[in-house]
Design a protein around this motif. Structure first.
Motif, PDB file in Angstrom:
ATOM      1  N   ALA A 229       0.832  -1.197   0.000  1.00  0.00           N
ATOM      2  CA  ALA A 229       0.000   0.000   0.000  1.00  0.00           C
ATOM      3  C   ALA A 229       0.873   1.256   0.000  1.00  0.00           C
ATOM      4  O   ALA A 229       1.865   1.329   0.734  1.00  0.00           O
ATOM      5  CB  ALA A 229      -0.922   0.009   1.219  1.00  0.00           C
ATOM      6  N   ASP A 230       0.499   2.227  -0.828  1.00  0.00           N
ATOM      7  CA  ASP A 230       1.230   3.499  -0.851  1.00  0.00           C
ATOM      8  C   ASP A 230       0.890   4.349   0.364  1.00  0.00           C
ATOM      9  O   ASP A 230       1.764   5.000   0.946  1.00  0.00           O
ATOM     10  CB  ASP A 230       0.874   4.281  -2.120  1.00  0.00           C
ATOM     11  CG  ASP A 230       1.307   3.581  -3.387  1.00  0.00           C
ATOM     12  OD1 ASP A 230       2.492   3.219  -3.479  1.00  0.00           O
ATOM     13  OD2 ASP A 230       0.458   3.386  -4.279  1.00  0.00           O
ATOM     14  N   LEU A 231      -0.375   4.356   0.718  1.00  0.00           N
ATOM     15  CA  LEU A 231      -0.852   5.139   1.855  1.00  0.00           C
ATOM     16  C   LEU A 231      -1.825   4.296   2.672  1.00  0.00           C
ATOM     17  O   LEU A 231      -2.507   3.422   2.120  1.00  0.00           O
ATOM     18  CB  LEU A 231      -1.570   6.405   1.383  1.00  0.00           C
ATOM     19  CG  LEU A 231      -0.742   7.450   0.628  1.00  0.00           C
ATOM     20  CD1 LEU A 231      -1.662   8.522   0.052  1.00  0.00           C
ATOM     21  CD2 LEU A 231       0.290   8.081   1.558  1.00  0.00           C
ATOM     22  N   VAL A 232      -1.904   4.555   3.967  1.00  0.00           N
ATOM     23  CA  VAL A 232      -2.863   3.855   4.824  1.00  0.00           C
ATOM     24  C   VAL A 232      -3.568   4.877   5.705  1.00  0.00           C
ATOM     25  O   VAL A 232      -2.976   5.887   6.115  1.00  0.00           O
ATOM     26  CB  VAL A 232      -2.175   2.785   5.704  1.00  0.00           C
ATOM     27  CG1 VAL A 232      -1.531   1.709   4.838  1.00  0.00           C
ATOM     28  CG2 VAL A 232      -1.142   3.398   6.636  1.00  0.00           C
ATOM     29  N   PHE A 233      -4.840   4.609   5.984  1.00  0.00           N
ATOM     30  CA  PHE A 233      -5.620   5.486   6.845  1.00  0.00           C
ATOM     31  C   PHE A 233      -6.462   4.658   7.805  1.00  0.00           C
ATOM     32  O   PHE A 233      -7.009   3.617   7.414  1.00  0.00           O
ATOM     33  CB  PHE A 233      -6.560   6.387   6.033  1.00  0.00           C
ATOM     34  CG  PHE A 233      -5.859   7.389   5.168  1.00  0.00           C
ATOM     35  CD1 PHE A 233      -5.243   8.506   5.721  1.00  0.00           C
ATOM     36  CD2 PHE A 233      -5.817   7.224   3.788  1.00  0.00           C
ATOM     37  CE1 PHE A 233      -4.606   9.440   4.928  1.00  0.00           C
ATOM     38  CE2 PHE A 233      -5.184   8.153   2.979  1.00  0.00           C
ATOM     39  CZ  PHE A 233      -4.566   9.265   3.549  1.00  0.00           C
TER      40      PHE A 233
END
Length: 361
Positions: A229-233
């Motif tokens: 994943a490039d970004l996680v939230f």
């Protein structure tokens, strides 16, 4: 005459007699081998969220005032299993005693409209390992593969922890394929459990413009980053709609894949997916979900796509797990003996931080 191995008359098995009556049987009858059957000695079997929801009495399995019962008790649970051939019927060709094999979780009838046109995973009778007495599952020492089973070979040198992910990762692949991801897409995958991690690892191979993972558990988000994943939230700790809109010039993501089975994740996805976007649903829900359908139609004209099981996926998944392209490190975190089934089911809820919990025989 069957090609005999060393199959005893009885075996250890977890048996569901009703939604409130699961029992460990120490001398349950071993499945008999018909002329077209294969009997395997189970090596390991994972515990699926569906197994948990079934054991908790979910209506989609046991029925309610609206829908009939789908399960056929008594049955042996488990559809994430594999093992070695110990017995074969005289009509079986292409396999040898000792081969290490796995089968798709559905046992297609081979006769209905869907089977005949190649959509075997939507077979009308829809018999799946681990929910009907005619197709008992892998939470037992031995399992029968009927004639129409969709069988794949498992490499002998593949670790048990990796082979246990063939079935869930097959489901992950199918869900991602339904999203038709391109390298121009911003993709959001909601849920970073076992299925979500499989989706993230496979979606990474599609080289999307941006791959974003969501989960309410920060430790799972760390694993999602490890898997590509490039970004996680964490939606519980941020204004997710604001974050996604800031990343997409206020349009929203192109593809949203829902892998949590929680109603809030569906509503969230409809909010953050762009107009003309693609919403993919792969989950078993424990309760009803209500959404504003005007979002799907009048406001956004969305493509809403379901994803079910893992058709034609096992060979690709097996090859890419073996190559390391699909990441598996640390996903199978606890393995139990079948005698500890109650503890294993408790761990499989994820309350202790586990992704995938399994039995080893």
């Amino acid at each position: 005459m069957a090609n005999k191995g060393c199959t005893p008359k009885t075996m250890k098995a977890l048996v569901a007699y009703s939604k409130d009556d699961y029992r460990l049987e120490l001398e349950y009858p071993t499945p008999e081998c018909g002329p077209d059957d294969i009997i395997i000695k189970t090596e390991a079997c994972g515990i699926c969220a569906g197994d948990l929801k079934c054991s908790h009495g979910a209506a989609m399995f046991w029925g309610d005032d609206v829908q009939p019962s789908w399960v056929k008790a008594p049955f042996i649970p488990g559809h994430e299993f594999f093992g070695h051939i110990v017995e074969m019927g005289e009509n079986v060709e292409g396999f040898e005693l000792g081969d290490r094999i796995i089968a798709d979780q559905i046992v297609p009838c081979g006769k209905c409209k869907f089977c005949k046109d190649g959509h075997y995973w939507m077979c009308q009778p829809h018999n799946i390992f681990g929910f009907q007495s005619t197709n008992n599952g892998g939470m037992a020492e031995y399992v029968r593969f009927p004639k129409t089973s969709v069988i794949s070979r498992v490499p002998e040198d593949m670790a048990i922890e990796d082979a246990l992910l063939i079935e869930p990762y097959g489901c992950s692949k199918h869900a991602v394929d339904r999203g038709s991801i391109t390298n121009e897409d911003v993709v959001v995958i909601s849920g970073a459990g076992t299925l979500g991690l499989g989706m993230i690892s496979y979606a990474r191979m599609k080289n999307p413009k941006l791959l974003i993972a969501l989960d309410m558990v920060d430790a799972r988000l760390e694993k999602a980053k490890e898997f590509g994943a490039d970004l996680v939230f964490n939606p519980g700790k941020c204004d997710l709609n604001k974050e996604i809109m800031a990343l997409t010039d206020d349009y929203g993501c192109d593809v949203y894949i829902e892998a949590t089975g929680h109603p809030s994740s569906v509503i969230q996805g409809l909010q953050i997916v762009r107009k003309l976007g693609r919403f993919v649903e792969f989950s078993v829900f424990g309760s009803a979900t209500t959404v504003d359908w005007s979002i799907i139609g009048d406001r956004k004209e969305l493509d809403v796509l379901g994803a079910h099981l893992s058709p034609y996926a096992y060979p690709f998944v097996i090859e890419n797990i073996a190559k390391g392209t699909l990441k598996t490190n640390g996903v199978v975190s606890s393995i139990f003996e079948i005698e500890e089934w109650e503890k294993a089911f408790d761990y499989a809820t994820g309350k202790y931080g586990d992704f995938k919990v399994a039995f080893k025989f």
